[in-house]
Design an enzyme around this catalytic site. Structure first.
Site, PDB file in Angstrom:
ATOM      1  N   THR A 345       0.531  -1.149  -0.154  1.00 45.93           N
ATOM      2  CA  THR A 345       0.000  -0.082  -0.134  1.00 45.93           C
ATOM      3  C   THR A 345       1.109   1.129  -0.078  1.00 45.93           C
ATOM      4  O   THR A 345       0.529   2.104  -0.936  1.00 45.93           O
ATOM      5  CB  THR A 345      -1.055   0.333   1.792  1.00 45.93           C
ATOM      6  OG1 THR A 345      -2.083  -0.890   0.635  1.00 45.93           O
ATOM      7  CG2 THR A 345      -1.898   0.829   1.768  1.00 45.93           C
ATOM      8  N   GLN A 375      -6.843  -1.289  -2.337  1.00 42.63           N
ATOM      9  CA  GLN A 375      -5.980   0.027  -1.889  1.00 42.63           C
ATOM     10  C   GLN A 375      -4.764   0.326  -3.190  1.00 42.63           C
ATOM     11  O   GLN A 375      -4.221  -0.111  -3.731  1.00 42.63           O
ATOM     12  CB  GLN A 375      -4.462  -0.478  -0.912  1.00 42.63           C
ATOM     13  CG  GLN A 375      -5.910  -1.541   0.527  1.00 42.63           C
ATOM     14  CD  GLN A 375      -5.472  -2.528   0.678  1.00 42.63           C
ATOM     15  OE1 GLN A 375      -6.347  -3.062  -0.333  1.00 42.63           O
ATOM     16  NE2 GLN A 375      -5.435  -3.278   1.822  1.00 42.63           N
ATOM     17  N   ASP A 398      -8.149   4.177   0.690  1.00 46.52           N
ATOM     18  CA  ASP A 398      -6.486   4.626   1.142  1.00 46.52           C
ATOM     19  C   ASP A 398      -6.578   5.404  -0.255  1.00 46.52           C
ATOM     20  O   ASP A 398      -5.360   5.833  -0.755  1.00 46.52           O
ATOM     21  CB  ASP A 398      -5.903   3.503   1.029  1.00 46.52           C
ATOM     22  CG  ASP A 398      -5.822   2.393   2.205  1.00 46.52           C
ATOM     23  OD1 ASP A 398      -6.552   2.385   2.714  1.00 46.52           O
ATOM     24  OD2 ASP A 398      -5.435   1.394   2.237  1.00 46.52           O
ATOM     25  N   ASP A 419     -12.143   3.341   4.155  1.00 41.61           N
ATOM     26  CA  ASP A 419     -10.705   4.137   5.080  1.00 41.61           C
ATOM     27  C   ASP A 419      -9.580   4.874   3.452  1.00 41.61           C
ATOM     28  O   ASP A 419      -8.671   4.783   3.648  1.00 41.61           O
ATOM     29  CB  ASP A 419      -9.776   2.895   4.977  1.00 41.61           C
ATOM     30  CG  ASP A 419     -10.293   1.777   6.086  1.00 41.61           C
ATOM     31  OD1 ASP A 419     -11.069   2.109   6.384  1.00 41.61           O
ATOM     32  OD2 ASP A 419     -10.118   0.214   5.502  1.00 41.61           O
ATOM     33  N   TRP A 489      -8.098   1.416  12.469  1.00 36.77           N
ATOM     34  CA  TRP A 489      -7.525   0.230  12.241  1.00 36.77           C
ATOM     35  C   TRP A 489      -6.656  -0.943  13.304  1.00 36.77           C
ATOM     36  O   TRP A 489      -5.490  -2.014  13.554  1.00 36.77           O
ATOM     37  CB  TRP A 489      -6.568   0.485  10.990  1.00 36.77           C
ATOM     38  CG  TRP A 489      -5.187  -0.302  10.429  1.00 36.77           C
ATOM     39  CD1 TRP A 489      -4.917  -1.065  10.625  1.00 36.77           C
ATOM     40  CD2 TRP A 489      -4.448   1.092   9.644  1.00 36.77           C
ATOM     41  NE1 TRP A 489      -4.093  -1.274   9.741  1.00 36.77           N
ATOM     42  CE2 TRP A 489      -3.222  -0.241   8.916  1.00 36.77           C
ATOM     43  CE3 TRP A 489      -3.929   1.875   9.279  1.00 36.77           C
ATOM     44  CZ2 TRP A 489      -2.554   0.388   8.432  1.00 36.77           C
ATOM     45  CZ3 TRP A 489      -3.003   2.436   8.062  1.00 36.77           C
ATOM     46  CH2 TRP A 489      -2.951   1.079   8.023  1.00 36.77           C
TER      47      TRP A 489
END
Length: 583
Positions: A345, A375, A398, A419, A489
């Site tokens: 990521t 991601q 992400d 996220d 997380w």
């Protein structure tokens, strides 16, 4: 001959006399050394008991040759940071010995991340040691002296805030390195795990020891981990002139003007233009040409165009770079890499910035990989004192990686699904628009995923006076998808929303669990006077770590003025900024 017979016994007696004195002196010195060592061991035991890894803490300190002369808790911080710095340097050297080994793309990605992150940690630990070490001009002020001098108080706060930030970032770096090897196996992973073994615990102990040395405990209230200096400040304002502009205090007046003046009035150092009418045609060339470790601002003007360059990165040595575009609809930095390309990521970012003093204005950062690629980072920031102003950050899962250190986003639009604002920086987003996008079927939308791992880290995501909205595609089908403010997380995840508008796409429960009951009693999630149809708190989750903030004094701890810099960061000239809750 007779004279020598008389002298010899006398010499023997004198020798015996001085030998007895020497033995007595040696005994006294031994006893004094033993007494000091015993006192030091008691101090170490007491101090290390306040860390998360006390056995490692004691062993680390007792092994260091300087420990015998340690007589204050600050001395123990110096020794701990020094030992940890040495250990990280050894890890980087050990890691670099396999650089020429053949690796597949996924493993190479994780390996290169670790080299970069370990190098950054050496820099952060070195800066920390310089601030707390005996040669530091500020070392006496860190120790917690109760001087009434305003200048001394400012110096104390600067030292504390900086060291907390750098140690927090070093800890995040090591976690990121380790996480990069999740899901892979083999020699490289085993070798790297051996190199970085205990690094996170060592830095965690440095953080805890530093908290003890400055006379604070990070767990004394519900806002655990906020540096002690941030608990003593005024609610609104900093006492410095002109707080109305909204820019944070580390920006000098000249830079504030650069953020506001039109492009036509700016004289850049480097111009990037795809058509060849600039200094360079690519952003990568401009970054390479910029000076290293510069204390002066280097302005890179990126003309209108779509710049598709892989993994653009402003490295640690490229300091004080400012990127100015022709507007977020005109200057677009784009990429499409994702974890589906066998990358970590961390490695997927279309644009990444680590060099301190990074500023971006009027640019779109985009990752177009799409929701099915999971991601895929559009913008990653690990630069200290970073500012992102009037920019778009567009992705799906992400999108924005606020990795570490102190960051400020203002008047930005951030788009994503899962996220889509994540990381472990100390970051405030002010006057921004956060757009939830339509995800894949069966997905839930989560705006934040904050990954604070240690209660002493001074990190978290603060969303202040922002707008939480749905994009048209989600608006048309919002009943089929649930949108949440965040999920934890890591164990001490921390995120706060203040004075922000929340659309009706926000689920009434507000927050989503990560995995069953994980972190529900150790996280800190807060809401303060938010409004709009999604801002109602009547049906919010009832986790121990969730807080409906009712006190302005408590909410102010998460403002620009207190959470990411405070009065300790203000330059001597004074600069306009919003320090408190009013915007």
């Amino acid at each position: 001959m007779g004279f020598h017979r008389i002298l010899k016994p006398k010499l023997i007696l004198i020798t015996i006399f001085f030998s007895l004195i020497s033995i007595t002196t040696s005994t006294d010195e031994f006893e004094e050394h033993h007494r000091k060592l015993t006192q030091t061991k008691i101090m170490i035991s007491n101090t290390c008991s306040k860390t998360r890894y006390p056995t490692l803490c004691v062993n680390t300190l007792l092994k260091h040759p300087d420990t015998v002369n340690a007589n204050t808790e600050l001395n123990l911080v110096q020794i701990s940071v020094n030992a940890t710095l040495h250990r990280v340097g050894k890890a980087l050297y050990g890691a670099s010995t396999i650089a020429n080994l053949e690796m597949d793309t996924r493993v190479r990605s994780a390996y290169e991340d670790c080299l970069e992150l370990l190098d950054d940690s050496i820099h952060q630990l070195s800066r920390s040691l310089n601030s707390v070490g005996p040669s530091s001009s500020s070392s006496s002020t860190i120790s917690g002296s109760n001087s009434n001098s305003n200048s001394k108080n400012k110096q104390t706060l600067t030292s504390v805030d900086d060291v907390m930030t750098w140690l927090s970032a070093a800890l995040t770096n090591h976690d990121t390195c380790t996480e990069g090897f999740e899901g892979v196996s083999g020699y490289v992973k085993d070798h790297m795990e051996e190199q970085v073994k205990d690094l996170s615990q060592l830095v965690s102990n440095c953080l805890a020891l530093f908290a003890v040395s400055k006379g604070s405990s990070s767990n004394i209230d519900d806002f655990s981990g906020i540096p002690i200096e941030n608990r003593r400040r005024k609610l609104l304002g900093s006492g410095f002139p002109g707080e109305e502009s909204g820019f944070p205090g580390w920006l000098r007046r000249k830079e504030r003007r650069l953020l506001e003046m039109p492009v036509s009035a700016i004289q850049p150092n480097i111009v990037v233009s795809k058509d060849g009418n600039g200094t360079y045609k690519t952003i990568a060339e401009a970054i390479k040409a910029a000076p290293q470790l510069s204390n002066r601002r280097t302005i890179i003007y990126v003309k209108a165009g779509r710049y598709e360059e892989k993994n653009l990165k402003v490295g640690r040595k490229k300091t004080n770079l400012m990127f100015i575009g022709d507007g977020k609809s005109s200057t677009i930095i784009s990429g499409g890499e994702s974890v589906y390309d066998n990358l970590t990521t961390f490695h997927t970012a279309s644009f990444a910035a680590t060099g301190s003093g990074f500023i971006a204005r009027d640019i779109t950062f985009e990752n177009w990989a799409g929701p099915s690629k999971h991601q895929a980072v559009a913008l990653r920031v690990g630069a200290d004192h970073a500012v992102v102003y009037r920019c778009n950050i567009i992705g799906y899962q992400d999108s924005l990686y606020v990795h570490s250190q102190r960051q400020f986003f203002r008047e930005c639009a951030i788009y994503g699904t899962v996220d889509f604002i994540f990381g472990n920086a100390a970051v405030v987003l002010q006057n921004c628009s956060l757009y939830a996008r339509k995800p894949m079927a069966q997905q839930k939308i989560t705006i934040t995923a904050q990954n604070r791992k240690d209660p002493n880290q001074n990190t978290g995501i603060s969303i202040h006076n922002c707008r939480l909205l749905a994009t048209p595609d989600l608006e048309a089908s919002k009943n089929a998808f649930q949108t949440y403010l965040g999920r934890p997380w890591k164990l001490y995840s921390r995120a706060v929303y203040m004075l922000s508008y929340m659309g009706d796409h926000i689920h009434p429960h507000g927050w989503l669990e990560w995995n069953a009951t994980f972190a529900l009693d150790t996280l800190y999630y807060g809401e303060y006077l938010n409004y709009g149809p999604g801002g109602a708190i009547g049906q919010r989750i009832k986790w121990p770590g969730y807080h409906v903030i009712t006190s302005p004094l408590e909410a102010s701890k998460f403002t620009v003025g207190q959470f990411i810099f405070g009065s300790s960061w203000l330059p001597s000239t004074g600069v306009s900024f919003v320090a408190g809750l009013s915007v």
